[in-house]
Motif scaffolding. Structure first.
Motif, PDB file in Angstrom:
ATOM      1  N   ASP A 160       0.805  -1.224   0.000  1.00 39.71           N
ATOM      2  CA  ASP A 160       0.000   0.000   0.000  1.00 39.71           C
ATOM      3  C   ASP A 160       0.845   1.285   0.000  1.00 39.71           C
ATOM      4  N   ARG A 161       2.176   1.183   0.130  1.00 41.61           N
ATOM      5  CA  ARG A 161       3.025   2.387   0.121  1.00 41.61           C
ATOM      6  C   ARG A 161       3.865   2.513  -1.149  1.00 41.61           C
ATOM      7  N   ARG A 162       3.882   1.478  -1.981  1.00 39.27           N
ATOM      8  CA  ARG A 162       4.852   1.468  -3.094  1.00 39.27           C
ATOM      9  C   ARG A 162       4.628   2.611  -4.080  1.00 39.27           C
ATOM     10  N   GLN A 163       3.404   2.847  -4.479  1.00 39.84           N
ATOM     11  CA  GLN A 163       3.173   3.918  -5.460  1.00 39.84           C
ATOM     12  C   GLN A 163       3.391   5.295  -4.830  1.00 39.84           C
ATOM     13  N   GLN A 164       3.177   5.381  -3.511  1.00 41.01           N
ATOM     14  CA  GLN A 164       3.446   6.650  -2.820  1.00 41.01           C
ATOM     15  C   GLN A 164       4.928   7.032  -2.953  1.00 41.01           C
ATOM     16  N   ILE A 165       5.791   6.041  -2.900  1.00 36.05           N
ATOM     17  CA  ILE A 165       7.240   6.306  -3.045  1.00 36.05           C
ATOM     18  C   ILE A 165       7.479   7.025  -4.382  1.00 36.05           C
ATOM     19  N   ARG A 166       6.851   6.516  -5.428  1.00 37.63           N
ATOM     20  CA  ARG A 166       7.032   7.131  -6.752  1.00 37.63           C
ATOM     21  C   ARG A 166       6.519   8.568  -6.760  1.00 37.63           C
ATOM     22  N   LEU A 167       5.380   8.794  -6.137  1.00 40.37           N
ATOM     23  CA  LEU A 167       4.810  10.151  -6.157  1.00 40.37           C
ATOM     24  C   LEU A 167       5.740  11.114  -5.422  1.00 40.37           C
ATOM     25  N   TRP A 168       6.324  10.653  -4.307  1.00 37.17           N
ATOM     26  CA  TRP A 168       7.287  11.505  -3.596  1.00 37.17           C
ATOM     27  C   TRP A 168       8.485  11.826  -4.501  1.00 37.17           C
ATOM     28  N   ILE A 169       9.000  10.779  -5.167  1.00 31.99           N
ATOM     29  CA  ILE A 169      10.203  10.988  -5.999  1.00 31.99           C
ATOM     30  C   ILE A 169       9.886  11.931  -7.165  1.00 31.99           C
ATOM     31  N   ASP A 170       8.742  11.691  -7.823  1.00 32.92           N
ATOM     32  CA  ASP A 170       8.333  12.583  -8.926  1.00 32.92           C
ATOM     33  C   ASP A 170       8.328  14.028  -8.451  1.00 32.92           C
ATOM     34  N   THR A 171       7.818  14.229  -7.241  1.00 25.89           N
ATOM     35  CA  THR A 171       7.680  15.600  -6.731  1.00 25.89           C
ATOM     36  C   THR A 171       9.042  16.221  -6.439  1.00 25.89           C
ATOM     37  N   TYR A 172       9.965  15.440  -5.877  1.00 30.61           N
ATOM     38  CA  TYR A 172      11.225  16.120  -5.528  1.00 30.61           C
ATOM     39  C   TYR A 172      12.234  16.189  -6.683  1.00 30.61           C
ATOM     40  N   LEU A 173      12.003  15.399  -7.752  1.00 30.15           N
ATOM     41  CA  LEU A 173      12.885  15.556  -8.919  1.00 30.15           C
ATOM     42  C   LEU A 173      12.397  16.670  -9.855  1.00 30.15           C
ATOM     43  N   ALA A 174      11.114  17.035  -9.733  1.00 25.98           N
ATOM     44  CA  ALA A 174      10.549  18.030 -10.661  1.00 25.98           C
ATOM     45  C   ALA A 174      11.231  19.382 -10.476  1.00 25.98           C
ATOM     46  N   ARG A 175      11.459  20.072 -11.590  1.00 31.31           N
ATOM     47  CA  ARG A 175      12.032  21.416 -11.544  1.00 31.31           C
ATOM     48  C   ARG A 175      11.181  22.328 -12.419  1.00 31.31           C
ATOM     49  N   GLU A 176      10.883  23.519 -11.872  1.00 27.50           N
ATOM     50  CA  GLU A 176      10.210  24.502 -12.719  1.00 27.50           C
ATOM     51  C   GLU A 176      11.233  25.043 -13.695  1.00 27.50           C
ATOM     52  N   ALA A 177      10.783  25.335 -14.937  1.00 29.98           N
ATOM     53  CA  ALA A 177      11.722  25.864 -15.923  1.00 29.98           C
ATOM     54  C   ALA A 177      12.426  27.086 -15.334  1.00 29.98           C
ATOM     55  N   GLY A 178      13.746  27.130 -15.481  1.00 35.23           N
ATOM     56  CA  GLY A 178      14.521  28.273 -15.005  1.00 35.23           C
ATOM     57  C   GLY A 178      14.962  28.164 -13.562  1.00 35.23           C
ATOM     58  N   ASN A 179      14.564  27.098 -12.868  1.00 34.59           N
ATOM     59  CA  ASN A 179      14.918  26.997 -11.449  1.00 34.59           C
ATOM     60  C   ASN A 179      15.597  25.658 -11.169  1.00 34.59           C
ATOM     61  N   MET A 180      16.843  25.712 -10.750  1.00 37.14           N
ATOM     62  CA  MET A 180      17.544  24.441 -10.524  1.00 37.14           C
ATOM     63  C   MET A 180      17.196  23.818  -9.172  1.00 37.14           C
ATOM     64  N   MET A 181      16.590  24.596  -8.274  1.00 38.84           N
ATOM     65  CA  MET A 181      16.358  24.090  -6.925  1.00 38.84           C
ATOM     66  C   MET A 181      15.007  23.368  -6.818  1.00 38.84           C
ATOM     67  N   MET A 182      14.949  22.488  -5.855  1.00 35.09           N
ATOM     68  CA  MET A 182      13.725  21.771  -5.523  1.00 35.09           C
ATOM     69  C   MET A 182      12.670  22.758  -5.016  1.00 35.09           C
ATOM     70  N   SER A 183      11.419  22.478  -5.303  1.00 33.17           N
ATOM     71  CA  SER A 183      10.359  23.348  -4.779  1.00 33.17           C
ATOM     72  C   SER A 183      10.119  23.027  -3.299  1.00 33.17           C
ATOM     73  N   GLN A 184       9.290  23.841  -2.650  1.00 30.82           N
ATOM     74  CA  GLN A 184       8.921  23.558  -1.251  1.00 30.82           C
ATOM     75  C   GLN A 184       8.236  22.188  -1.167  1.00 30.82           C
ATOM     76  N   ALA A 185       7.341  21.934  -2.142  1.00 30.11           N
ATOM     77  CA  ALA A 185       6.639  20.636  -2.152  1.00 30.11           C
ATOM     78  C   ALA A 185       7.649  19.503  -2.310  1.00 30.11           C
ATOM     79  N   GLY A 186       8.695  19.739  -3.129  1.00 27.91           N
ATOM     80  CA  GLY A 186       9.738  18.733  -3.330  1.00 27.91           C
ATOM     81  C   GLY A 186      10.473  18.451  -2.027  1.00 27.91           C
ATOM     82  N   ALA A 187      10.815  19.519  -1.303  1.00 28.49           N
ATOM     83  CA  ALA A 187      11.540  19.344  -0.038  1.00 28.49           C
ATOM     84  C   ALA A 187      10.683  18.563   0.953  1.00 28.49           C
TER      85      ALA A 187
END
Ligand code: HEM
Length: 412
Positions: free
Chosen positions: A161-188
């Motif tokens: 029941d936690r496996r897909q949650q792991i992916r959602l967390w990773i997707d969120t912290y690898l995502a970058r807004e164009a022009g910004n190299m840093m992780m977002s608050q949601a990513g952190a």
């Protein structure tokens, strides 16, 4: 290093956090290789090398190109703040790296990988069978995003029941807004939540070991440099779980979705593959070369290094652009041509890294990719993709599609 003959071109602009890069880096790579084989980006504060002959030796030279401050630019920039956090395997230099690599490699022996074959096949087929309409679906959201994380998490011992949650967390912290190299608050926040989750799972397994990789890591022992027998610390184990989660969840997803787009452009090669499944392993190597999931890794110089008459100072972030090296016409004939029958004069593919940190999970990745491609060849003998709905991920290091709508076509 190479002769100081390459022309300098201040005009080449390379921004790995731009839409241009996310959408198609290959034209820029060509210009970098030709016009600025040593490139300096003053805005973000990094150097980049793009030719195969420069990158391959750099990957092997950990004494000069260190991973210790991180392998992504944002990590390197905040390395001071991250001091004290136990480094992951991928951020260790030899000899510490080799000690830990030897230890965790025990969990990835050829015999261990072979023993995962049924799990891999059942998981991949299981997800395909759950697709509502297997003649028209999103190859990422309905399929390729789901199985890699499931497989690595199952091996590690993460409950279903936690496996897909792991992916959602990773997707969120690898995502970058164009022009910004840093992780977002949601990513952190996602990164922290994942760390806390592995911490609690580690405590559970310590109290009640199971037949899984996490319990195996807890019990593994090694002889340290001082001759003492030691075990991995909690921080080291959690770091390794995070690394495996990220590497295991993101890369094969990207490889399979990239494959469907590339083969949609080359239906003749899809048909050739369908007729001759022995070619699937070569097709996978060619996909990793042509449009690989990992486009670059960073290192930090431990001393001055000179390329083409220009010197990178010590303690500078350097981007090793594997994706550019894999399209270098000094090494590959017609590098921009996708060809599953390509003769590979070299025994290695930089897309899985090279040298010290070469991909530990490559045998598993290749196995998953073989099973998934064979299944897709069976289920989609002919297909088309809806290009109007294709969109790329904007992530650090990994490249691929966010969504690939596919539709089966009737037999000819
Ligand atoms: C197509 C799929 C994959 C690709 C293209 C890929 C690529 C890479 C690359 C380029 C590196 C080198 C990083 C560096 O030098 O800094 C690497 C390292 C690594 N990969 Fe993979 N990878 C894939 C799948 C996987 C999978 C499925 C796993 C595990 C489940 C995995 C685990 C690792 C680990 C643990 C390392 C670090 C090794 C070390 O530091 O010694 N990878 N991978």
């Amino acid at each position: 290093m190479s002769a100081p003959t390459a022309p300098k071109a201040e005009s080449v602009e390379f921004n790995p956090f731009s839409e241009t890069f996310f959408n198609n880096p290959y034209d820029t790579y060509r210009r970098l290789r030709e016009e600025a084989p040593l490139y300096h980006n003053a805005e973000y504060g990094f150097w980049a090398i793009s030719r195969y002959e420069d990158i391959a030796p750099a990957y092997k030279d950990s004494a000069t190109f260190s991973s210790a401050k991180g392998v992504t630019l944002d990590m390197i920039k905040i390395a001071e703040l991250l001091k004290g956090i136990p480094p992951q395997l991928i951020m260790l230099d030899p000899p510490e790296h080799d000690r830990m690599r030897r230890l965790v490699s025990k969990a990835f022996t050829p015999r261990a990988v072979k023993a995962w074959a049924d799990l891999v096949t059942e998981t991949i087929h299981g997800f395909f069978d759950e697709i509502d309409d297997p003649t028209s679906f999103d190859a990422v959201g309905d399929f390729a995003a789901l199985f890699p994380v499931e497989i690595i998490c199952k091996i590690l011992g993460v409950p279903a029941d936690r496996r897909q949650q792991i992916r959602l967390w990773i997707d969120t912290y690898l995502a970058r807004e164009a022009g910004n190299m840093m992780m977002s608050q949601a990513g952190a926040e996602a990164s922290m939540a994942m760390g806390q989750y592995f911490e609690s799972l580690l405590a559970e397994r310590k109290a009640d070991p199971q037949d899984d990789m996490l319990s195996e890591l807890i019990a593994s022992e090694y002889v340290a440099a001082d001759g003492e027998t030691k075990r991995l610390t909690d921080g080291e184990i959690i770091g390794f779980c995070r690394l495996l989660g990220g590497a295991g969840a993101e890369t094969v997803t990207k490889l399979i979705s990239n494959a469907l787009v590339v083969f949609a452009d080359h239906p003749d090669q899809w048909e050739a593959l369908r007729q001759d499944r022995d070619k699937v392993p070569d097709a996978i190597e060619e996909l990793v070369r042509f449009d690989g999931p990992l486009q670059y890794n960073f290192r930090v110089t431990t001393r001055e290094v000179t390329y083409y008459g220009e010197t990178i100072p010590a303690d500078s972030p350097v981007m090793l652009i594997t994706g550019a090296a894999n399209r270098d016409d000094r090494v590959f004939d017609d590098p921009d041509v996708f060809d599953i029958n390509r003769k590979r004069p070299f025994g290695y593919n930089l897309g899985f890294g090279y040298g010290t940190h070469s991909c530990l999970g490559a045998p598993l990745a290749r196995m998953e990719s073989r099973v998934a491609l064979n299944l897709l060849l069976d289920k989609l003998p002919r297909y088309e993709i809806d290009r109007s709905k294709l969109s790329r991920v904007s992530m650090t290091n990994v490249a691929g599609w966010k969504s690939v709508p596919v539709r089966a076509l009737p037999a000819e």
